[in-house]
Design a protein around this motif. Structure first.
Motif, PDB file in Angstrom:
ATOM      1  N   UNK A 275      60.012  80.701 -33.854  1.00  0.00           N
ATOM      2  CA  UNK A 275      60.584  79.426 -33.416  1.00  0.00           C
ATOM      3  C   UNK A 275      61.822  79.068 -34.241  1.00  0.00           C
TER       4      UNK A 275
ATOM      5  N   UNK B 145      65.684  78.709 -32.844  1.00  0.00           N
ATOM      6  CA  UNK B 145      66.322  77.410 -33.001  1.00  0.00           C
ATOM      7  C   UNK B 145      65.509  76.279 -32.403  1.00  0.00           C
ATOM      8  N   UNK B 146      64.223  76.527 -32.130  1.00  0.00           N
ATOM      9  CA  UNK B 146      63.380  75.462 -31.586  1.00  0.00           C
ATOM     10  C   UNK B 146      62.982  74.490 -32.694  1.00  0.00           C
ATOM     11  N   UNK B 147      62.967  74.983 -33.936  1.00  0.00           N
ATOM     12  CA  UNK B 147      62.824  74.096 -35.099  1.00  0.00           C
ATOM     13  C   UNK B 147      63.895  74.511 -36.105  1.00  0.00           C
TER      14      UNK B 147
ATOM     15  N   UNK C 206      69.638  76.178 -34.071  1.00  0.00           N
ATOM     16  CA  UNK C 206      69.062  74.844 -33.872  1.00  0.00           C
ATOM     17  C   UNK C 206      70.143  73.829 -33.523  1.00  0.00           C
TER      18      UNK C 206
ATOM     19  N   UNK D   4      72.980  74.769 -29.326  1.00  0.00           N
ATOM     20  CA  UNK D   4      72.039  75.210 -28.298  1.00  0.00           C
ATOM     21  C   UNK D   4      72.755  75.981 -27.184  1.00  0.00           C
TER      22      UNK D   4
ATOM     23  N   UNK E  54      72.044  80.079 -26.119  1.00  0.00           N
ATOM     24  CA  UNK E  54      71.470  80.448 -24.819  1.00  0.00           C
ATOM     25  C   UNK E  54      71.944  81.817 -24.353  1.00  0.00           C
TER      26      UNK E  54
ATOM     27  N   UNK F 162      63.678  83.721 -25.131  1.00  0.00           N
ATOM     28  CA  UNK F 162      62.351  83.798 -25.730  1.00  0.00           C
ATOM     29  C   UNK F 162      61.283  83.828 -24.635  1.00  0.00           C
TER      30      UNK F 162
ATOM     31  N   UNK G 110      57.460  83.211 -24.131  1.00  0.00           N
ATOM     32  CA  UNK G 110      56.333  82.591 -24.816  1.00  0.00           C
ATOM     33  C   UNK G 110      55.035  83.322 -24.477  1.00  0.00           C
TER      34      UNK G 110
ATOM     35  N   UNK H 179      55.654  78.147 -19.886  1.00  0.00           N
ATOM     36  CA  UNK H 179      57.066  78.494 -19.782  1.00  0.00           C
ATOM     37  C   UNK H 179      57.650  78.229 -18.398  1.00  0.00           C
TER      38      UNK H 179
ATOM     39  N   UNK I  40      67.148  78.336 -12.642  1.00  0.00           N
ATOM     40  CA  UNK I  40      67.314  77.271 -13.633  1.00  0.00           C
ATOM     41  C   UNK I  40      68.225  77.677 -14.792  1.00  0.00           C
TER      42      UNK I  40
ATOM     43  N   UNK J 189      71.857  77.750 -13.836  1.00  0.00           N
ATOM     44  CA  UNK J 189      72.388  76.392 -13.689  1.00  0.00           C
ATOM     45  C   UNK J 189      72.624  75.788 -15.074  1.00  0.00           C
ATOM     46  N   UNK J 190      71.718  76.082 -16.002  1.00  0.00           N
ATOM     47  CA  UNK J 190      71.856  75.567 -17.364  1.00  0.00           C
ATOM     48  C   UNK J 190      73.123  76.108 -18.009  1.00  0.00           C
TER      49      UNK J 190
ATOM     50  N   UNK K 257      63.304  85.552 -15.673  1.00  0.00           N
ATOM     51  CA  UNK K 257      64.045  84.297 -15.874  1.00  0.00           C
ATOM     52  C   UNK K 257      64.863  84.367 -17.162  1.00  0.00           C
TER      53      UNK K 257
ATOM     54  N   UNK L 208      69.647  85.196 -17.820  1.00  0.00           N
ATOM     55  CA  UNK L 208      70.633  84.557 -18.691  1.00  0.00           C
ATOM     56  C   UNK L 208      71.361  85.578 -19.565  1.00  0.00           C
TER      57      UNK L 208
ATOM     58  N   UNK M 177      70.607  65.499 -11.775  1.00  0.00           N
ATOM     59  CA  UNK M 177      69.953  66.756 -12.152  1.00  0.00           C
ATOM     60  C   UNK M 177      68.668  66.492 -12.923  1.00  0.00           C
TER      61      UNK M 177
ATOM     62  N   UNK N 248      54.427  71.858 -25.361  1.00  0.00           N
ATOM     63  CA  UNK N 248      54.832  73.263 -25.212  1.00  0.00           C
ATOM     64  C   UNK N 248      55.875  73.424 -24.120  1.00  0.00           C
ATOM     65  N   UNK N 249      55.698  72.667 -23.027  1.00  0.00           N
ATOM     66  CA  UNK N 249      56.668  72.751 -21.940  1.00  0.00           C
ATOM     67  C   UNK N 249      58.022  72.222 -22.403  1.00  0.00           C
TER      68      UNK N 249
ATOM     69  N   UNK O 195      59.172  72.430 -25.304  1.00  0.00           N
ATOM     70  CA  UNK O 195      59.755  73.486 -26.121  1.00  0.00           C
ATOM     71  C   UNK O 195      60.361  74.592 -25.241  1.00  0.00           C
ATOM     72  N   UNK O 196      59.640  74.953 -24.181  1.00  0.00           N
ATOM     73  CA  UNK O 196      60.150  75.984 -23.264  1.00  0.00           C
ATOM     74  C   UNK O 196      61.437  75.506 -22.594  1.00  0.00           C
TER      75      UNK O 196
ATOM     76  N   UNK P 192      63.552  73.361 -23.909  1.00  0.00           N
ATOM     77  CA  UNK P 192      64.576  73.406 -24.952  1.00  0.00           C
ATOM     78  C   UNK P 192      65.070  74.836 -25.151  1.00  0.00           C
ATOM     79  N   UNK P 193      64.152  75.812 -25.065  1.00  0.00           N
ATOM     80  CA  UNK P 193      64.539  77.208 -25.250  1.00  0.00           C
ATOM     81  C   UNK P 193      65.508  77.661 -24.168  1.00  0.00           C
ATOM     82  N   UNK P 194      65.480  76.984 -23.014  1.00  0.00           N
ATOM     83  CA  UNK P 194      66.399  77.385 -21.958  1.00  0.00           C
ATOM     84  C   UNK P 194      67.484  76.349 -21.713  1.00  0.00           C
ATOM     85  N   UNK P 195      67.814  75.593 -22.745  1.00  0.00           N
ATOM     86  CA  UNK P 195      68.996  74.755 -22.653  1.00  0.00           C
ATOM     87  C   UNK P 195      68.732  73.266 -22.455  1.00  0.00           C
TER      88      UNK P 195
END
Lengths: 238, 199
Positions: free
Chosen positions: A45, A49-51, A66, A69, A73, A78, A80, A86, A98, A101-102, A146, A150, B133, B187-188, B190-191, B193-196
């Motif tokens: 994590x 960069x999740x923490x 962190x 972001x 990307x 990651x 999970x 996820x 998704x 689009x991000x 997915x 990216x 969005x 957890x969701x 976090x997921x 956040x992991x994808x932007x």
């Protein structure tokens, strides 16, 4: 370049989880092993960069994962452990689109890219399917696709085989080994990291061993077997 | 609720979502202006005919979706039978059936993403407060996590029953289910956040 951790500590409410981690990771296949609770998922994590670390510095290709972001990307994805944590969307196509689009793609272009991918994978009929109806292996596969959409340079895998049956596990392993990306696999199971160029053993929040799979894994396996022979579950964390 | 959109493609599927929703609004409002059971029955017949243009499967599914209304039908019938106002009672039941059936038909023949597009367009005036969005993401997350959470509740019920003589734990699952939902939400998040992030 690659992933750099420099004097990283991580603590939750004063309780140290990771201490004094300094690593430079740039091998194509990296394994991180350790017992449950050793801090290996926290390490993942931190890299993603999740923490953010309590002290020290984490960098992925020179950027702080962190803070930046958007930048991370494109560099790092990651996977999970539990796909149900996820998958964010009700249908397969939406889930795959998704990430694009991000990253700023238009809805049309993202949809077209998703259809191209599904067709190339022989799964065009999946597009409108409900993600909740997929099997565990199919969900894991969807999560991987997915992430791959990216096009990150590195993929972090958290116990990628934990929920899979043997045939699905073999297919997933084959699929992963064919990827051009750098893979960082964390697992409690030495089997999952056996082909890695480098294996890091995390114990009680510190790097306990670091070397080739042949150097690290036999010692890890011995230690786990010794622990298993005794009464391993007496201590309570905290 | 997840497989509401019918997989069988009908002519109704090809009509624009915005148009269908607008007609649905007008139709539902119209139902409340009508008092005569004859006219309301006619409205219900029109909805039934529209169902049938989508084929027998679609019509069956539409009929099946109306089953949840039976307690209301029973209560209204009993009450109006007791007060002797059967004409009013009939009107209420017909109106309810026609309105719900029409709404079901629109749902069954409209893709979720089209529905969200319309919603985003309608909500545009408040875009500075609630970006479209983000709204779309919220709708998708709700639909995605209804089956996940109900499976989670099922697991908790099973875990309770495995160690309890009670056949149904009832309210006792509420606290663990709420905590499990919060944990899943973490957890969701976090997921996401992991994808932007929700950006």
């Amino acid at each position: 370049m690659g992933i750099v951790l420099d004097g990283v500590d991580y603590a939750v409410m004063g309780r140290p989880i990771l201490q004094g981690i300094s690593l430079a990771l740039d091998e194509p296949r990296i394994g991180i092993v350790g017992r449950n609770g050793s801090g290996k998922t926290t390490l993942l994590r931190l890299i993603a960069g999740l923490v953010a670390p309590t002290t020290g510095r984490v960098a992925v290709d020179g950027i702080d994962p962190a803070r930046d972001r958007k930048g991370v990307l494109r560099r790092l994805g990651i996977l999970f452990q539990n796909p149900d944590h996820q998958i964010l969307f009700p249908t397969v196509a939406e889930e795959l689109a998704f990430g694009l689009r991000q990253m700023g793609q238009e809805a049309r272009a993202a949809e077209a890219a998703v259809m191209r991918l599904l067709e190339a994978e022989g799964r065009a009929h999946w597009a409108g399917s409900a993600t909740s109806t997929l099997s565990q292996g199919q969900k894991q596969y969807l999560c991987l696709q997915a992430v791959l959409m990216m096009e990150p340079g590195t993929i972090l895998l958290d116990e990628p085989f934990a929920a899979l049956d043997l045939p699905t596990r073999a297919r997933m392993a084959r699929r992963l080994s064919s990827l051009a990306q750098r893979l960082v696999t964390i697992s409690h199971d030495p089997e999952a990291v056996v082909g890695c160029d480098r294996v890091i053993w995390i114990e009680a929040g510190r790097v306990f061993a670091d070397g080739t799979a042949n150097e690290v894994l036999p010692a890890f396996q011995d230690a786990m077997q010794r622990l298993g022979a005794g009464d391993a579950d007496i201590d309570i964390a905290g | 609720m997840l497989t509401l959109t019918s997989p069988v493609e009908t002519r109704l599927h090809r009509l624009p979502a915005g148009g269908k929703l607008a007609v649905l609004c007008l139709f539902s409002a119209g139902l409340f202006l009508l008092r005569s059971p004859v006219w309301l029955a006619l409205c219900l017949a029109v909805v039934a005919l529209l169902h049938l243009t989508g084929g027998r499967d679609l019509a069956w599914r539409g009929l099946g979706a109306l089953r949840i209304l039976w307690p209301f039908v029973v209560i209204v019938t009993l009450w109006h039978g007791w007060t002797g106002a059967l004409v009013e009672g009939t009107a209420i039941i017909l109106r309810m059936l026609a309105a719900v059936a029409a709404a079901n038909l629109v749902t069954m023949t409209t893709r979720l993403s089209d529905m969200i597009d319309v919603l985003s367009r309608v909500m545009r005036p408040i875009a500075p407060v609630l970006p479209p969005r983000r709204l779309a993401l919220a709708v998708a997350l709700v639909i995605r996590f209804v089956p996940v959470l109900s499976a989670r509740v099922g697991q908790i019920v099973d875990a309770h029953r495995a160690r309890s003589p009670r056949r149904r734990p009832g309210w006792r699952v509420l606290a663990p289910a709420a905590l499990a939902a919060l944990d899943d939400a973490d957890r969701v998040a976090e997921a996401l956040r992991a994808r932007g992030g929700a950006g």
